[in-house]
Design a protein around this motif. Structure first.
Motif, PDB file in Angstrom:
ATOM      1  N   ALA A  40       0.865  -1.192   0.000  1.00 45.64           N
ATOM      2  CA  ALA A  40       0.000   0.000   0.000  1.00 45.64           C
ATOM      3  C   ALA A  40       0.898   1.236   0.000  1.00 45.64           C
ATOM      4  CB  ALA A  40      -0.929  -0.012   1.216  1.00 45.64           C
ATOM      5  N   PRO A  41       1.544   1.531  -1.117  1.00 42.51           N
ATOM      6  CA  PRO A  41       2.571   2.584  -1.149  1.00 42.51           C
ATOM      7  C   PRO A  41       2.048   3.979  -0.826  1.00 42.51           C
ATOM      8  CG  PRO A  41       2.080   1.757  -3.364  1.00 42.51           C
ATOM      9  CD  PRO A  41       1.433   0.821  -2.405  1.00 42.51           C
ATOM     10  N   MET A  42       0.802   4.268  -1.170  1.00 34.06           N
ATOM     11  CA  MET A  42       0.268   5.590  -0.847  1.00 34.06           C
ATOM     12  C   MET A  42       0.086   5.743   0.663  1.00 34.06           C
ATOM     13  SD  MET A  42       0.211   7.080  -3.693  1.00 34.06           S
ATOM     14  CE  MET A  42      -0.689   8.558  -3.243  1.00 34.06           C
ATOM     15  N   THR A  43      -0.326   4.666   1.323  1.00 36.94           N
ATOM     16  CA  THR A  43      -0.460   4.690   2.781  1.00 36.94           C
ATOM     17  C   THR A  43       0.907   4.802   3.434  1.00 36.94           C
ATOM     18  OG1 THR A  43      -2.448   3.335   2.624  1.00 36.94           O
ATOM     19  CG2 THR A  43      -1.386   3.458   4.773  1.00 36.94           C
ATOM     20  N   ALA A  44       1.884   4.101   2.879  1.00 36.64           N
ATOM     21  CA  ALA A  44       3.252   4.208   3.399  1.00 36.64           C
ATOM     22  C   ALA A  44       3.747   5.646   3.308  1.00 36.64           C
ATOM     23  CB  ALA A  44       4.181   3.270   2.638  1.00 36.64           C
ATOM     24  N   ALA A  45       3.449   6.301   2.194  1.00 34.64           N
ATOM     25  CA  ALA A  45       3.862   7.696   2.020  1.00 34.64           C
ATOM     26  C   ALA A  45       3.165   8.602   3.036  1.00 34.64           C
ATOM     27  CB  ALA A  45       3.571   8.152   0.595  1.00 34.64           C
ATOM     28  N   LEU A  46       1.884   8.327   3.297  1.00 33.65           N
ATOM     29  CA  LEU A  46       1.145   9.111   4.290  1.00 33.65           C
ATOM     30  C   LEU A  46       1.748   8.931   5.677  1.00 33.65           C
ATOM     31  CD1 LEU A  46      -1.287  10.905   5.024  1.00 33.65           C
ATOM     32  CD2 LEU A  46      -2.651   8.807   5.229  1.00 33.65           C
ATOM     33  N   ARG A  80      -6.205   1.276   9.236  1.00 28.34           N
ATOM     34  CA  ARG A  80      -7.390   1.212   8.368  1.00 28.34           C
ATOM     35  C   ARG A  80      -7.784   2.601   7.873  1.00 28.34           C
ATOM     36  NH1 ARG A  80     -10.131  -3.221   8.769  1.00 28.34           N
ATOM     37  NH2 ARG A  80      -9.784  -3.402  11.023  1.00 28.34           N
ATOM     38  N   LEU A  81      -7.746   3.588   8.762  1.00 32.25           N
ATOM     39  CA  LEU A  81      -8.098   4.948   8.379  1.00 32.25           C
ATOM     40  C   LEU A  81      -7.092   5.506   7.370  1.00 32.25           C
ATOM     41  CD1 LEU A  81      -9.807   7.497   8.661  1.00 32.25           C
ATOM     42  CD2 LEU A  81      -8.490   8.062  10.731  1.00 32.25           C
ATOM     43  N   ALA A  82      -5.813   5.206   7.574  1.00 28.32           N
ATOM     44  CA  ALA A  82      -4.793   5.672   6.635  1.00 28.32           C
ATOM     45  C   ALA A  82      -4.978   5.048   5.255  1.00 28.32           C
ATOM     46  CB  ALA A  82      -3.401   5.354   7.179  1.00 28.32           C
ATOM     47  N   LEU A  83      -5.310   3.768   5.225  1.00 26.57           N
ATOM     48  CA  LEU A  83      -5.586   3.108   3.948  1.00 26.57           C
ATOM     49  C   LEU A  83      -6.780   3.764   3.250  1.00 26.57           C
ATOM     50  CD1 LEU A  83      -5.108  -0.557   5.173  1.00 26.57           C
ATOM     51  CD2 LEU A  83      -3.797   0.484   3.306  1.00 26.57           C
ATOM     52  N   TYR A  84      -7.811   4.064   4.013  1.00 22.65           N
ATOM     53  CA  TYR A  84      -9.015   4.687   3.450  1.00 22.65           C
ATOM     54  C   TYR A  84      -8.691   6.076   2.893  1.00 22.65           C
ATOM     55  CZ  TYR A  84     -13.669   6.761   3.236  1.00 22.65           C
ATOM     56  OH  TYR A  84     -14.809   7.398   2.821  1.00 22.65           O
ATOM     57  N   ARG A  85      -7.931   6.860   3.667  1.00 23.20           N
ATOM     58  CA  ARG A  85      -7.580   8.212   3.217  1.00 23.20           C
ATOM     59  C   ARG A  85      -6.702   8.168   1.971  1.00 23.20           C
ATOM     60  NH1 ARG A  85      -6.037  12.060   8.403  1.00 23.20           N
ATOM     61  NH2 ARG A  85      -8.105  12.105   9.378  1.00 23.20           N
ATOM     62  N   SER A  86      -5.905   7.118   1.868  1.00 18.25           N
ATOM     63  CA  SER A  86      -4.993   6.994   0.727  1.00 18.25           C
ATOM     64  C   SER A  86      -5.650   6.320  -0.471  1.00 18.25           C
ATOM     65  CB  SER A  86      -3.759   6.190   1.151  1.00 18.25           C
ATOM     66  OG  SER A  86      -3.096   6.822   2.225  1.00 18.25           O
TER      67      SER A  86
END
Length: 237
Positions: A40-46, A80-86
């Motif tokens: 989940a690279p976008m979540t990792a970046a967040l 979970r919230l970070a994944l959703y935001r990303s």
């Protein structure tokens, strides 16, 4: 002054009493970040932004007050919230949390711990008492403990007297017959005192004591505490 003659059980803090916790958490977060980078690279970046990471956790704590003492659930829901935001798959949260949780149990015990656990568990029921989410069974230490009481399962944490009383109940003894051993002056020592227990402060880092109430004993290691018990055993008629 510690009265060892009335001790019938030991309650024992985990994080920073049996192992240094922050190196463990840092390695677990690094393992989580590495996994997210692949899945989940976008979540990792967040999560790479400390402010964003903090804000996500605070939102979980604010909107889910029932999870206040449940560190595992807070961590899982923050992922979970970070994944959703990303705009990535929130269903990855459980697997991502397991990566973190596995690494969270890769602890390095202080050198005095194993002998102390063997010493105390051979003489008394020992109960783990923690605000954290470490699992003594998963750590391979379960055989030394009669029970494990955690804030996330009990619903309140140290220094609330209720969790200390629950630990005494798990050992089937009265609070005044318990010695609580821990590193935190407020959570462990003052909490144990307020619950009617004797307390031993494990001060490995030579911190100053800043409270009016005093622990019954201060030691720099668990070995030192074991030696007090050995000396008392020699002096028994």
């Amino acid at each position: 002054m510690l009265d060892l003659t009335i001790i019938k059980a030991i309650t024992l803090d985990l994080d920073d009493t049996l192992w240094p916790v922050w190196p463990v958490i840092e390695r677990a977060e690094a393992a989580l970040d590495e996994w997210l980078g692949r899945h989940a690279p976008m979540t990792a970046a967040l999560f790479a932004n400390p402010t964003a990471r903090h804000d996500i956790r605070e939102q979980v704590v604010r909107t889910r007050p029932e999870l206040r003492h449940n560190l595992s659930a807070i961590r899982r829901e923050a992922i979970r919230l970070a994944l959703y935001r990303s705009k990535e798959n929130p269903l990855l949260a459980d697997e991502a949390f397991e990566v973190f949780f596995a690494a969270r149990h890769e602890v390095t015990l202080f050198d005095d711990v194993m002998l102390a656990l063997e010493f105390f568990s051979a003489r008394y029921p020992v109960v783990a008492l923690s605000n954290g989410n470490a699992d003594v069974g998963r750590l391979g230490l379960g055989s030394y403990f009669r029970a494990a009481i955690s804030a996330q399962e009990f619903g309140v944490g140290k220094p609330d007297p209720r969790i200390f009383l629950a630990a005494a109940g798990a050992a089937d003894v009265h609070p005044h017959n318990v010695l609580h051993v821990g590193d935190d002056a407020t959570l462990d020592v003052l909490g144990g005192l307020n619950a009617g227990m004797q307390t031993a402060w494990v001060n490995r880092a030579d911190h100053l004591w800043t409270h009016e109430s005093l622990p019954h004993e201060t030691v720099t290691s668990l070995t030192e505490l074991c030696d007090l018990f050995r000396q008392a055993e020699k002096e028994q008629p």
